[in-house]
Write a protein that holds these residues in place. Sequence first.
Motif: not given
Length: 375
Positions: A170-174
Motif C-alpha cells: 500500500a505504501k507504494f501507492y500512497d
Amino acid sequence: MATSLPTIPVLDLALLSDDTRRPEFIALLRHALINIGFLYLKNHSVSQKVIDRLVEYIPRLFDLPQDVKDKILMANSPHFMGYSRLASEFTNGSTDHREQFDFGTPYEVQQKPGDPDYIKFCGPCQWPDEDLIPGFRETLEDYLLQVQNAGYQLMSLFAEALQLPSNAFAKFYDLPEQMQSRAKERCSSPRRSPWRITMYPGVDDPDMLGNTPHFDAGFVTFVLQLPNPHPGLQVQLDGQWIDATPIPGTFTVNIGKSLEYVTRGLAKATYHRVVLPPAGATPRYSVPLFQGISLNVRLADEVLDFPPEILRLKDLRGDTTETNSTKDNEFYSQPSGNIIFGRGIKSHPDIAERYYPDLFEQYFPNGMPKKVNAY
Ligand SMILES: O=C(O)CCC(=O)C(=O)O
Ligand SMILES: [Fe+2]
C-alpha cells in the motif's frame, strides 16, 4: 527435469470465495509471480459490461479521421499524453510498429516552481472531441477506476502469496491501510498510471515487430487483449517465445522491474514483445494499463523483507533467463519518477527536444535518432 514448455497460469479469483480452495489459488499465484512473471486473471471484479462498451469503442477510436487524431498528438504534450502515429514510439532504441493513444488517471497535482522534472510527467490527458466519439471518455474513466481497484486487490494477494502482511504494497501507492479500499485517484502525492490503447496493423514483413522486446518498468501491468486469431503478445520463458494468447473474460497481467526490485527478485519481471498480424488481417488491439506507483518513492529505501523459506523459492526457479537490473541500486536510489520519466524521454525524443531540451541533449548527444526497426 520437465521438458514441456512453461505455460502462463490462469488464476481464477472465484476460488477465493471458497475457503477450502484459497490455498490452491495462493499457491498458483506464488508460482506465477516467482517463476513466470505473467498470468491470466479470471473472474475479476471489472464489469464485463464496461469492458464490452470499451471494446466496441476501440476500432472506432482508431478509425477517427487522421486530422482528428492529429489534433491530440502526444508530441504536443509535455506530459506524454495523447495520440502517437504508427511507428513513432521507441522501445529500447527501436521503433514500435503500432499506433496508440496514451491516457492517464484524472489529475489534480499542481506543479510548483522548483519541482523535479518528473513531476511534469503528470498532467492532463488529451481527449478526442466528445461529439465525434460520444461517451468514450466516460467509459474509459469508468474502466480505469475498476481496473485500478482490481490491481489493488491483486497486490494484496501477491503480498499474501509472499507471506507479507496484505497491505505491504500500500505504501507504494500512497493508499491508507487496506489495498482493497477504493482507488484514491486524486491522491496528494503524484502518481501516474499511463493507460494505453494500441492498434497493431497487419504487415507483410514477418520480422517487423509491434513492440520491441522489453521489461515493463513499474509494478504490475493489466492488459486487456482483444481477441485475434494471430499471435500477438509473446513472453520469453526458458529462452523461448511463448504466445500469451488472449483468453476471453481475462486480463493478461505481468510484473514490472520495480516490483521485482522491491521483492528482492522474487517477483519476476519477464521479457515480452508483440508480433504483428499478417498483411490484410484485422489489426490486433490491446489496452495495457501500467499501474503507477508514487513518483516520489525511492525503491532502494523500500525493499521488503521475506522469510528465508520464501527467498529460497527464487533459487529453485528453473528458468535462468537474464532478468537484469535487480542489482542496479544506483538506478533505484532515485525517485521512481526519475526512472519512468527517463523512459518517457527515451521513447519520445520529439517531446524531449521540444519541452526538455537539456534532457534531450543528455539522452541524445548525437541529435534526433533515426527511425530504426529492431529486426
Ligand atoms: O499490446 C500488448 O499486448 C502489450 C504491450 C506492452 O507490452 C507494452 O506496451 O508495454
Ligand atoms: Fe510491456
